[in-house]
Design an enzyme around this catalytic site. Structure first.
Site, short mmCIF file in Angstrom:
data_model
loop_
_atom_site.label_atom_id
_atom_site.label_comp_id
_atom_site.label_asym_id
_atom_site.label_seq_id
_atom_site.Cartn_x
_atom_site.Cartn_y
_atom_site.Cartn_z
CE LYS A 82 -2.30 78.34 2.08
NZ LYS A 82 -1.42 78.87 1.02
CG ASP A 83 -3.66 80.80 11.37
OD1 ASP A 83 -4.58 80.80 10.52
OD2 ASP A 83 -3.80 80.34 12.52
#
Length: 373
Positions: A82-83
């Site tokens: 999700k970064d």
């Protein structure tokens, strides 16, 4: 004694004197500044997002007869896939002029996107407010607090409910000055992150030999972005959705109907009750359903046979790749990802009582149960 000609001694002395006359401090400084220095330095936190390794799972590949490859997304600086979305969501807000210095980022998240956003907010001087369902792991909540985010756990209710965590995040941002709701589910900057980074990385790392990709889907960004990119270069690449219990996307693909969302899953951050804007229009070739028993078993196999301590969504991804391998020819290259680390789920995924309470203890291979807390 060794005999050294006197002429050689005289030459050496003259050479040493000459060297000393040239190597004054000023001369050395000029040499250092005039010589180009080759540097390989990454620019801050944002510069470390992406470019994760693509790893062959040796045991699983041998068993299936296919090449099962995983992107090690837990190696992103915030610890999860999700970064990538977090970075692009904030870049999108900046590029549209919706963020001013010192502003506030608000998001509804199961945790990992929030963790990525909190890291980036710290790096850029923004405030971060996170709404999340109170069903998520305590480890993720604790991590967000350590990162300085304003955490607001709320009851888990369907998307149609006005008190759903996403709607609360939107209302919060609308009530603040210089704030933006990044809207990870329907902001297609999420999908763009994977179209521009994850997809090209997979293509390059496989030399274009990828035959299929399969991912669990929450926002839809990873599956849609990677799948769209790979199909743009090789249209026969199979793009497959993996779905856990409690989600409607498997039945949506198979029947065209969303149906009612029933049940829950030990996986977090994947599964969905609607088709998000990120997923809309994605050319899918198939969908597979993965039970919690399959996800848990594979999670423990990944730890004890491959060496990777990951969360249940990673177990689901690899279990889905195994299912997919049975539908493909031997030697096919199937790519998925390891989403995050198992440490974020220690209390519920690697705990004997927690698994027993969910009726999932028997899903852990007998040989590996002695490692449970």
């Amino acid at each position: 004694l060794i005999s050294i000609p006197i002429t050689m001694i005289r030459f050496s002395c003259k050479a040493a004197a000459l060297f000393r006359s040239f190597c004054t401090p000023k001369t050395v400084q000029r040499c250092l500044h005039s010589t180009p220095v080759v540097r390989n330095v990454t620019g801050g936190f944002m510069g470390t997002v992406g470019n994760t390794p693509l790893i062959r799972l040796d045991t699983i590949s041998r068993e299936t007869g296919c090449e099962i490859l995983v992107k090690a997304e837990f190696l992103n600086p915030g610890g999860s896939v999700k970064d990538r979305a977090a970075l692009y969501l904030i870049k999108d807000a900046q590029e549209q002029g919706r963020m001013r210095p010192g502003g506030t980022v608000v998001e509804g998240t199961a945790g990992n996107t929030g963790i990525g956003l909190a890291h980036i907010c710290n790096a850029l001087g923004y405030q971060c407010v996170i709404y999340m369902p109170n069903t998520q792991s305590q480890e993720k909540i604790d991590t967000l607090r350590i990162l300085g985010a304003d955490i607001r756990p709320v009851p888990a209710v369907p998307y149609e409910d006005p008190d759903n965590y996403n709607h609360q995040a939107k209302r919060c941002a609308e009530g603040l000055d210089n704030a933006v709701w990044t809207d990870q589910f329907d902001n297609t900057a999420n999908r763009k992150a994977h179209f521009e980074t994850t997809g090209p990385e997979i293509w390059k790392q496989t030399g274009g030999s990828v035959d299929a990709v399969v991912f669990g889907t929450g926002t839809g960004g990873t599956l849609a972005g990677v799948g769209s990119y790979l199909k743009s270069l090789k249209k026969e690449t199979r793009v497959v959705l993996a779905d856990p219990p409690g989600s409607v996307l498997y039945s949506w693909f198979k029947t065209g109907e969303l149906g009612n969302r029933k049940g829950t899953s030990i996986t977090e951050g994947i599964g969905q009750g609607r088709v998000t804007a990120n997923l809309q229009g994605t050319q899918l070739d198939d969908a597979v359903f993965v039970s919690d028993e399959e996800s848990v078993e594979m999670t423990f196999r990944l730890l004890h046979e491959e060496g990777f301590c990951v969360g249940a969504s990673s177990g689901l991804n690899v279990a889905a790749a195994v299912q997919l391998s049975k539908m493909m020819t031997p030697g096919s290259v199937i790519v998925t990802c390891l989403c995050d680390t198992g440490q974020r789920y220690a209390a519920r995924l690697f705990n004997k009582k927690a698994l027993a309470d969910r009726g999932l203890l028997d899903a852990v291979p007998v040989a590996y149960r002695n490692a449970l807390s």
